[in-house]
Design an enzyme around this catalytic site. Structure first.
Site, mmCIF file in Angstrom:
data_model
loop_
_atom_site.group_PDB
_atom_site.id
_atom_site.type_symbol
_atom_site.label_atom_id
_atom_site.label_comp_id
_atom_site.label_asym_id
_atom_site.label_seq_id
_atom_site.Cartn_x
_atom_site.Cartn_y
_atom_site.Cartn_z
ATOM 1 N N GLU A 1 31.001 64.736 29.750
ATOM 2 C CA GLU A 1 31.389 63.869 28.647
ATOM 3 C C GLU A 1 32.788 63.301 28.889
ATOM 4 O OE1 GLU A 1 31.539 64.274 23.820
ATOM 5 O OE2 GLU A 1 29.724 64.778 24.909
ATOM 6 N N SER B 1 35.328 67.917 24.182
ATOM 7 C CA SER B 1 34.143 68.504 24.797
ATOM 8 C C SER B 1 34.019 68.053 26.244
ATOM 9 C CB SER B 1 32.885 68.102 24.022
ATOM 10 O OG SER B 1 32.909 68.633 22.713
ATOM 11 N N ARG C 1 27.610 58.002 23.515
ATOM 12 C CA ARG C 1 28.835 57.911 24.315
ATOM 13 C C ARG C 1 28.819 56.754 25.316
ATOM 14 N NH1 ARG C 1 29.774 60.732 20.573
ATOM 15 N NH2 ARG C 1 30.575 62.870 20.627
#
Length: 308
Positions: A298, A216, A167
């Site tokens: 996230e 998420s 990420r």
């Protein structure tokens, strides 16, 4: 704020961002710029005073904009940046093209980029965040990305220059992704579409896809893999430690951890950004108290809180 150039595209002062994020929260940006084309974007960034911050924004699918808004020029690409073309097994996509559209068009041509189908967002965000699922990541298929730098220069970057991680990438602050080139393995179009349909069914069965969420909320905890591999292999799931902390369904104001999937933070209708972020922080606190694990966000959170 310093003098802002006058572009050919659309420039809006004090533009609220709440309708541009999937969670439908957020205060105003000082300016929202929607460039007409790449040359308009290049000239605008070139002429923008160096002390003015720039925040490139995709479709807001993985983003909380705080209630006080953003003291920057938000750049959001639209028409002119969403083309998709396929030649052999090479797919070229504009940064504003939706991940799902790219996956479908690639499958039509027998190119397997099926992992993109269930990722909510656009290609620019997929590159910047190294989006992925089902064990595949953007880094696996990216061959080139074209950006416009904060100084207004057009540059092509190779994947190794981005230093892909979970990420994360090393894209420079203020750099705007405008297009990307991917190479995927070849496959049968019918089989690829069938695989994507199955992925969608599984997602809809297990995730609150009809609610206002941003995907998420927290990363699966790293360092708990039975294989000993680093970071991208997660045997312990965030939803499990959230459940163990008793936070499934927890609420703050109009924010709630979904009853269907406890790692999804949802706006039940009237949540503020402060509600959403506050609930997320309460979850992190409870998880740490019960398991000693510090969950990492996230969802990207940007901007200023609302002054009281």
């Amino acid at each position: 704020m310093s003098k802002i150039p006058s572009p050919r595209g659309r420039l809006t002062k004090n533009r609220s961002l709440n309708d541009l994020t999937w969670l439908r929260v957020g205060g105003p940006a000082d300016y929202l710029f929607q460039p007409a084309d790449i040359e308009d974007l290049r000239e605008f960034l070139r002429d923008l005073p160096a002390d003015v911050p720039v925040f490139p924004m995709g479709v807001g699918s993985n983003l909380i904009v705080r209630d006080g808004g953003l003291r920057s020029v938000v750049i959001r690409l639209g028409r002119g940046f969403n083309g998709i073309s396929v030649v052999d097994n090479t797919v070229t996509a504009g940064a504003a093209a939706l991940d799902a559209h790219v996956a479908r068009k690639a499958a039509d041509a027998g190119v397997d980029l099926t992992f993109l189908r269930t990722i909510p967002g656009s290609i620019g965000g997929a590159v910047r965040m190294n989006a992925g699922c089902y064990g595949s990541y953007t880094a696996d298929v990216l061959r080139k990305v074209t950006i416009v730098t904060r100084q207004g220069e057009i540059a092509d970057l190779r994947p190794e220059e981005l230093n892909f991680r979970y990420r994360q990438t090393d894209l420079a602050d203020g750099a705007v992704v405008v297009s990307a080139v991917f190479e995927g393995p070849l496959g049968d179009p019918g089989e690829l579409h069938a695989r994507m349909a199955a992925q969608l069914r599984k997602r809809d069965e297990t995730q609150p896809t009809k609610d206002r969420s941003a995907g998420s909320t927290f990363r699966n905890p790293a360092g708990f893999s039975s294989t000993g591999r680093a970071d991208d292999v997660h045997d312990l799931k965030a939803w499990k430690v959230i459940d163990d902390a008793g936070m499934r369904g927890a609420k703050v104001g109009g924010a709630q951890m979904s009853d269907k999937h406890s790692n999804f933070l949802i706006n039940t209708g009237d949540a503020t950004a402060a509600d959403l972020e506050g609930l997320g922080e309460e979850v992190r606190k409870k998880v740490y108290e019960t398991s000693g694990i510090t969950l990492e966000w996230e969802i990207m959170r940007v901007g200023d809180p609302l002054e009281k």
